[in-house]
Enzyme design. Structure first.
Site, PDB file in Angstrom:
ATOM      1  N   LYS A 219       0.835  -1.213   0.000  1.00 52.86           N
ATOM      2  CA  LYS A 219       0.000   0.000   0.000  1.00 52.86           C
ATOM      3  C   LYS A 219       0.868   1.260   0.000  1.00 52.86           C
ATOM      4  O   LYS A 219       0.649   2.177  -0.784  1.00 52.86           O
ATOM      5  CB  LYS A 219      -0.937   0.023   1.227  1.00 52.86           C
TER       6      LYS A 219
ATOM      7  N   ARG B  86      -9.666   0.717   8.759  1.00 48.51           N
ATOM      8  CA  ARG B  86      -9.312  -0.677   9.103  1.00 48.51           C
ATOM      9  C   ARG B  86     -10.326  -1.341  10.005  1.00 48.51           C
ATOM     10  O   ARG B  86     -10.135  -2.503  10.377  1.00 48.51           O
ATOM     11  CB  ARG B  86      -7.987  -0.705   9.848  1.00 48.51           C
TER      12      ARG B  86
ATOM     13  N   ARG C  72      11.647  -6.366   4.998  1.00 49.21           N
ATOM     14  CA  ARG C  72      11.549  -4.906   4.817  1.00 49.21           C
ATOM     15  C   ARG C  72      12.528  -4.210   5.765  1.00 49.21           C
ATOM     16  O   ARG C  72      12.708  -4.599   6.912  1.00 49.21           O
ATOM     17  CB  ARG C  72      10.137  -4.409   5.130  1.00 49.21           C
TER      18      ARG C  72
ATOM     19  N   ARG D 255      11.518  -2.354  11.286  1.00 47.64           N
ATOM     20  CA  ARG D 255      10.412  -1.898  12.131  1.00 47.64           C
ATOM     21  C   ARG D 255      10.143  -2.950  13.201  1.00 47.64           C
ATOM     22  O   ARG D 255      10.177  -4.141  12.917  1.00 47.64           O
ATOM     23  CB  ARG D 255       9.151  -1.704  11.270  1.00 47.64           C
TER      24      ARG D 255
ATOM     25  N   ARG E 147      -0.429  -9.045  13.269  1.00 50.32           N
ATOM     26  CA  ARG E 147      -1.035  -8.093  12.318  1.00 50.32           C
ATOM     27  C   ARG E 147      -1.935  -8.823  11.325  1.00 50.32           C
ATOM     28  O   ARG E 147      -3.001  -8.329  10.954  1.00 50.32           O
ATOM     29  CB  ARG E 147       0.071  -7.330  11.571  1.00 50.32           C
TER      30      ARG E 147
HETATM   31  P1  AP5 Z   1       4.875  -1.621   1.772  1.00 48.18           P
HETATM   32  O1  AP5 Z   1       4.615  -0.779   0.570  1.00 48.18           O
HETATM   33  O2  AP5 Z   1       5.616  -1.008   2.911  1.00 48.18           O
HETATM   34  O3  AP5 Z   1       3.514  -2.312   2.231  1.00 48.18           O
HETATM   35  P2  AP5 Z   1       2.334  -1.750   3.112  1.00 48.18           P
HETATM   36  O4  AP5 Z   1       1.085  -2.410   2.632  1.00 48.18           O
HETATM   37  O5  AP5 Z   1       2.360  -0.242   3.137  1.00 48.18           O
HETATM   38  O6  AP5 Z   1       2.793  -2.358   4.490  1.00 48.18           O
HETATM   39  P3  AP5 Z   1       2.707  -1.791   5.951  1.00 48.18           P
HETATM   40  O7  AP5 Z   1       3.346  -2.837   6.803  1.00 48.18           O
HETATM   41  O8  AP5 Z   1       3.259  -0.407   6.077  1.00 48.18           O
HETATM   42  O9  AP5 Z   1       1.194  -1.778   6.158  1.00 48.18           O
HETATM   43  P4  AP5 Z   1       0.472  -1.942   7.436  1.00 48.18           P
HETATM   44  O10 AP5 Z   1      -0.882  -1.667   6.939  1.00 48.18           O
HETATM   45  O11 AP5 Z   1       0.617  -3.150   8.230  1.00 48.18           O
HETATM   46  O12 AP5 Z   1       1.203  -0.867   8.379  1.00 48.18           O
HETATM   47  P5  AP5 Z   1       0.979   0.682   8.601  1.00 48.18           P
HETATM   48  O13 AP5 Z   1       2.297   1.315   8.533  1.00 48.18           O
HETATM   49  O14 AP5 Z   1      -0.138   1.215   7.793  1.00 48.18           O
HETATM   50  O15 AP5 Z   1       5.650  -2.939   1.279  1.00 48.18           O
HETATM   51  C1  AP5 Z   1       6.069  -3.928   2.223  1.00 48.18           C
HETATM   52  C2  AP5 Z   1       7.429  -4.502   1.769  1.00 48.18           C
HETATM   53  O16 AP5 Z   1       7.266  -5.181   0.524  1.00 48.18           O
HETATM   54  C3  AP5 Z   1       8.513  -3.430   1.520  1.00 48.18           C
HETATM   55  O17 AP5 Z   1       9.750  -3.955   1.893  1.00 48.18           O
HETATM   56  C4  AP5 Z   1       8.455  -3.174   0.009  1.00 48.18           C
HETATM   57  O18 AP5 Z   1       9.695  -2.744  -0.485  1.00 48.18           O
HETATM   58  C5  AP5 Z   1       8.069  -4.568  -0.499  1.00 48.18           C
HETATM   59  N1  AP5 Z   1       7.224  -4.524  -1.696  1.00 48.18           N
HETATM   60  C6  AP5 Z   1       6.237  -3.626  -1.984  1.00 48.18           C
HETATM   61  N2  AP5 Z   1       5.656  -3.928  -3.159  1.00 48.18           N
HETATM   62  C7  AP5 Z   1       6.285  -5.053  -3.611  1.00 48.18           C
HETATM   63  C8  AP5 Z   1       6.145  -5.874  -4.765  1.00 48.18           C
HETATM   64  N3  AP5 Z   1       5.221  -5.596  -5.708  1.00 48.18           N
HETATM   65  N4  AP5 Z   1       6.952  -6.951  -4.879  1.00 48.18           N
HETATM   66  C9  AP5 Z   1       7.883  -7.233  -3.935  1.00 48.18           C
HETATM   67  N5  AP5 Z   1       8.089  -6.510  -2.818  1.00 48.18           N
HETATM   68  C10 AP5 Z   1       7.286  -5.421  -2.660  1.00 48.18           C
HETATM   69  O19 AP5 Z   1       0.458   0.644  10.113  1.00 48.18           O
HETATM   70  C11 AP5 Z   1       1.297   0.197  11.161  1.00 48.18           C
HETATM   71  C12 AP5 Z   1       0.464  -0.058  12.386  1.00 48.18           C
HETATM   72  O20 AP5 Z   1      -0.196   1.151  12.786  1.00 48.18           O
HETATM   73  C13 AP5 Z   1      -0.659  -1.086  12.234  1.00 48.18           C
HETATM   74  O21 AP5 Z   1      -0.221  -2.405  12.414  1.00 48.18           O
HETATM   75  C14 AP5 Z   1      -1.611  -0.630  13.351  1.00 48.18           C
HETATM   76  O22 AP5 Z   1      -1.142  -1.055  14.603  1.00 48.18           O
HETATM   77  C15 AP5 Z   1      -1.496   0.884  13.301  1.00 48.18           C
HETATM   78  N6  AP5 Z   1      -2.508   1.470  12.423  1.00 48.18           N
HETATM   79  C16 AP5 Z   1      -2.308   2.036  11.205  1.00 48.18           C
HETATM   80  N7  AP5 Z   1      -3.464   2.469  10.691  1.00 48.18           N
HETATM   81  C17 AP5 Z   1      -4.432   2.172  11.606  1.00 48.18           C
HETATM   82  C18 AP5 Z   1      -5.840   2.367  11.639  1.00 48.18           C
HETATM   83  N8  AP5 Z   1      -6.502   2.928  10.617  1.00 48.18           N
HETATM   84  N9  AP5 Z   1      -6.514   1.920  12.738  1.00 48.18           N
HETATM   85  C19 AP5 Z   1      -5.869   1.354  13.775  1.00 48.18           C
HETATM   86  N10 AP5 Z   1      -4.538   1.130  13.799  1.00 48.18           N
HETATM   87  C20 AP5 Z   1      -3.829   1.551  12.726  1.00 48.18           C
END
Ligand code: AP5
Length: 213
Positions: free
Chosen positions: A13, A87, A126, A155, A166
């Site tokens: 994402k 979410r 990552r 992270r 997660r």
């Molecule tokens: P990346 O692009 O970083 O993926 P992502 O979907 O953004 O992953 P996140 O882990 O950041 O998402 P998340 O939703 O768990 O965490 P968030 O930070 O939002 O890609 C991942 C890896 O794959 C990277 O190494 C990248 O290089 C690689 N990659 C990407 N595309 C690729 C491809 N096509 N092929 C190969 N490799 C690829 O949230 C963190 C925490 O915050 C959550 O766990 C929760 O505790 C909290 N939180 C956030 N939002 C909320 C909410 N709305 N409500 C409650 N808690 C929340």
């Protein structure tokens, strides 16, 4: 245009939202980044958020409301891409009410489909730049040699137990949001397996068909 980029943790994402925001001139609103900023600033809200995030649990909605919902509301006359929000059903309902009041721009939900086994491989490898937040992957997109290696960290929520937690949160609490959008919104699914450019191309294609120019 207003886009919700939906998908499991590690679906890509953040990677795709940055590319789309630049190309389509959208504000990129990432709840994960908003939360990491208050954690880095060591605020009281940040300390509470960190205790949930490091265990791989969703942060309570009252915290998300202050950060994400205020940011979305501030952008109400603009166009945006939401990354990591909504979410929970509570968050989805807030967003629906907000959009109903502010109907100016087309709204589309793009859901990245990536099976759990790919997620584990992506997240466990990552790495991020602790200064800039830039994201890397040890195999697919390694940090460039000129970046100070001491700045490259894993992270806390990318450790194996947190990844599993997660995924449990996603399947239990976030997937119902997907079902809700499947029956209520302009919803499009995109295969998130493949190279970054390949997935990006697929998203642009569905956006074109969902919101013709
Ligand atoms: P990346 O692009 O970083 O993926 P992502 O979907 O953004 O992953 P996140 O882990 O950041 O998402 P998340 O939703 O768990 O965490 P968030 O930070 O939002 O890609 C991942 C890896 O794959 C990277 O190494 C990248 O290089 C690689 N990659 C990407 N595309 C690729 C491809 N096509 N092929 C190969 N490799 C690829 O949230 C963190 C925490 O915050 C959550 O766990 C929760 O505790 C909290 N939180 C956030 N939002 C909320 C909410 N709305 N409500 C409650 N808690 C929340």
């Amino acid at each position: 245009m207003r886009i919700v980029l939906f998908g499991p943790p590690g679906a890509g994402k953040g990677t795709q939202a940055k590319l789309l925001a630049k190309r389509l001139q959208l504000a990129h609103i990432s709840t994960g980044e908003l939360l990491r900023a208050v954690i880095k600033a060591e605020t009281e809200v940040g300390k509470v958020a960190q205790s949930y995030i490091k265990q791989g649990k969703l942060v309570p909605s009252k915290i998300v409301r202050v950060l994400a919902e205020n940011t979305i509301a501030d952008n109400q006359h603009d166009q945006f891409i939401l990354d990591g929000y909504p979410r929970t059903m509570e968050q989805a309902e807030w967003l629906t009410a907000f959009l109903n009041k502010n109907q100016a721009n087309p709204f589309v939900v793009v859901s990245l489909v990536v099976p759990d086994e790919f997620i584990v491989k992506r997240l466990s490898q990552r790495r991020i730049n602790n200064d800039t937040g830039e994201t890397y992957h040890l195999t697919f997109n390694p940090p460039p040699a000129e970046v100070d290696p001491t700045l490259i960290i894993q992270r806390e929520d990318d450790k194996p137990e947190a990844i599993l937690s997660r995924l449990r949160e996603y399947h239990g609490r976030t997937e119902p949001v997907k079902e809700y959008y499947m029956s209520h919104g302009n919803f499009r699914e995109v295969d998130g397996v493949g190279g970054v450019e390949e997935v990006y191309g697929r998203i642009l294609e569905v956006l074109h068909s969902a919101v013709p120019a």
